[in-house]
Write a protein that holds these residues in place. Structure first.
Motif, PDB file in Angstrom:
ATOM      1  N   ILE A 224      -1.424  20.674  70.428  1.00 23.43           N
ATOM      2  CA  ILE A 224      -1.383  19.310  70.959  1.00 23.43           C
ATOM      3  C   ILE A 224       0.034  18.784  70.832  1.00 23.43           C
ATOM      4  CG2 ILE A 224      -2.289  16.970  70.749  1.00 23.43           C
ATOM      5  CD1 ILE A 224      -4.698  18.420  69.235  1.00 23.43           C
ATOM      6  N   LYS A 225       0.632  18.396  71.944  1.00 16.32           N
ATOM      7  CA  LYS A 225       1.979  17.831  71.954  1.00 16.32           C
ATOM      8  C   LYS A 225       1.851  16.330  72.153  1.00 16.32           C
ATOM      9  CE  LYS A 225       6.554  19.118  73.627  1.00 16.32           C
ATOM     10  NZ  LYS A 225       7.299  20.007  74.535  1.00 16.32           N
ATOM     11  N   SER A 226       2.400  15.574  71.190  1.00 17.66           N
ATOM     12  CA  SER A 226       2.244  14.120  71.232  1.00 17.66           C
ATOM     13  C   SER A 226       3.332  13.417  72.037  1.00 17.66           C
ATOM     14  CB  SER A 226       2.226  13.560  69.809  1.00 17.66           C
ATOM     15  OG  SER A 226       3.464  13.809  69.163  1.00 17.66           O
ATOM     16  N   GLY A 227       4.405  14.125  72.375  1.00 20.19           N
ATOM     17  CA  GLY A 227       5.479  13.508  73.139  1.00 20.19           C
ATOM     18  C   GLY A 227       6.632  13.032  72.300  1.00 20.19           C
ATOM     19  N   SER A 228       6.373  12.642  71.054  1.00 20.27           N
ATOM     20  CA  SER A 228       7.441  12.221  70.141  1.00 20.27           C
ATOM     21  C   SER A 228       6.912  12.306  68.713  1.00 20.27           C
ATOM     22  CB  SER A 228       7.897  10.791  70.444  1.00 20.27           C
ATOM     23  OG  SER A 228       6.875   9.867  70.128  1.00 20.27           O
TER      24      SER A 228
END
Length: 402
Positions: A224-228
């Motif tokens: 899961i990539k949260s973006g920041s």
């Protein structure tokens, strides 16, 4: 005078400096290697993204043996799809299924890790094909037998500078067409991230693993990539609660999954390397203590050997402070020269290690200053007692000695 005296006894001076050289070289080299390894691993982990959360399935048990995380079938592809649509902080979600297996091309074969993934894996892991392409949605839906290989697998099976696009490899007896080669990412600890093969998750599930979850395709983990990095905590909270609801887990029941993130891995590794570096530097510091004792011993012996010389100097007008300064200067020259040689040796050793083992070469200015300061301190402390003894000798008694 101190330099002339030391130069006239080269062997004794060299042996006396040896302890200081080894101690300072050890401190500089170990500190540099520790910081270099730490920097290298941080760069590798950060290259994967510090805003990535990894959800791992629980552990399976066989008899009384507990297997590793991701070995049970508690996570499914449907869980990943639910996270993508219902967790606002999850910007990129990718499920994967992995197995260690043999990959064959002609007469060549290699044991590697095969990943069954979806289309989001390259973005989630920040790794993309350097040749060819990744598989398409149609190929994922149809469980098409296509593969993207890592550079290590490419070299092992096809050799250097081979055109592998369109070639066919066999994975667990099944033929797969090579449609791409992933970019090189290097090693992360003992794991070679280039020694991997990627195929569609549907193909992996049907042909290599087999569906083993009642609610859909079982997976070993979800990325899961949260973006920041600032959104990590919110993403972890949302994903944890969503999976608990989907898996019917209520307090005080334990979770059947585990969440980790790259920032925690970086922090943990940094702490571990830091502790090991401190421990080894402390051990290397013992060499400095031994070197200091060696200097003190040699200087004490030197006072005894040069008793008549000291008597003559005092007889012609040398003061106690002049004798004290002479012997103190000899000890400081020995330790300082040994420290300079030790620092040079330590830097060379660290550079050689960084070149051979391929991690960043890092030299801390603080370690250089500390090494030089330690060598001066050792010389000062080791020379005080012998110099004081020499300065207090009675000139009449000194002249009478043999």
């Amino acid at each position: 005078m101190a330099v002339e005296t030391l130069w006239s006894n080269k062997l004794r001076t060299g042996l006396t400096m040896l302890g200081v050289i080894i101690g300072i070289a050890s401190v500089i080299a170990i500190t540099s290697v520790g910081q270099g390894v730490q920097r290298g691993v941080e760069q590798q982990i950060q290259a994967l993204g510090t805003d990535v959360i990894q959800v791992l399935a629980g552990t399976a048990r066989g008899g009384n043996v507990r297997q590793g995380l991701g070995s049970s079938s508690t996570l499914t592809w449907e869980d990943a799809k639910a996270i993508a649509t219902q967790a606002p902080s999850a910007e990129v979600v990718s499920a994967y299924l992995q197995r260690n297996t043999q990959v064959v091309y002609g007469q060549q074969n290699t044991s590697t890790t095969v990943f069954g993934t979806d289309l989001n894996y390259p973005e989630a892991r920040n790794t993309f094909p350097q040749q060819g392409r990744f598989f398409t949605q149609e190929e994922l839906d149809n469980a098409t037998q296509v593969a993207i290989i890592g550079p290590t697998v490419e070299r092992t099976l096809f050799g250097q500078n081979a055109n592998v696009i369109g070639e066919r490899i066999r994975i667990q007896g099944e033929p797969y067409e090579v449609i791409g080669v992933m970019e090189a990412k290097g090693s992360q600890g003992p794991n070679d991230r280039d020694d991997q093969v990627f195929i569609p998750l549907t193909s992996m599930s049907r042909r290599i693993v087999g569906n083993n979850a009642l609610t859909g395709i079982s997976v070993n983990g979800i990325l899961i990539k949260s973006g920041s990095p600032e959104k990590l905590e919110a993403a972890q909270f949302q994903v944890t609660n969503l999976l608990r609801l989907r898996h019917n887990i209520y307090p005080p029941q334990p979770d059947d999954f585990r969440l980790t993130n790259q920032a925690d891995i970086v922090s943990t590794f940094t702490n571990i390397v830091g502790l090991f570096t401190v421990m080894i530097v402390a051990i290397a510091g013992i060499s400095l203590v031994v070197g200091g004792i060696g200097i003190a011993n040699i200087m004490l012996v030197s006072v005894v050997e040069r008793t008549r010389e000291i008597g003559i100097r005092k007889a012609v007008g040398a003061t106690n402070s002049a004798i004290l300064n002479q012997f103190l200067a000899e000890a400081i020259v020995i330790s300082t020269l040994g420290g300079v040689i030790g620092m040079g040796s330590g830097i060379l050793i660290a550079f050689g290690a960084a070149t051979v083992f391929k991690f960043p070469f890092v030299i801390s200015v603080l370690s250089i200053i500390a090494g030089f300061g330690l060598s001066l301190g050792v010389g000062l402390l080791a020379g005080v007692i012998p110099a004081r003894n020499a300065s207090k000798l009675d000139p009449i008694t000194a002249l009478r000695s043999d």
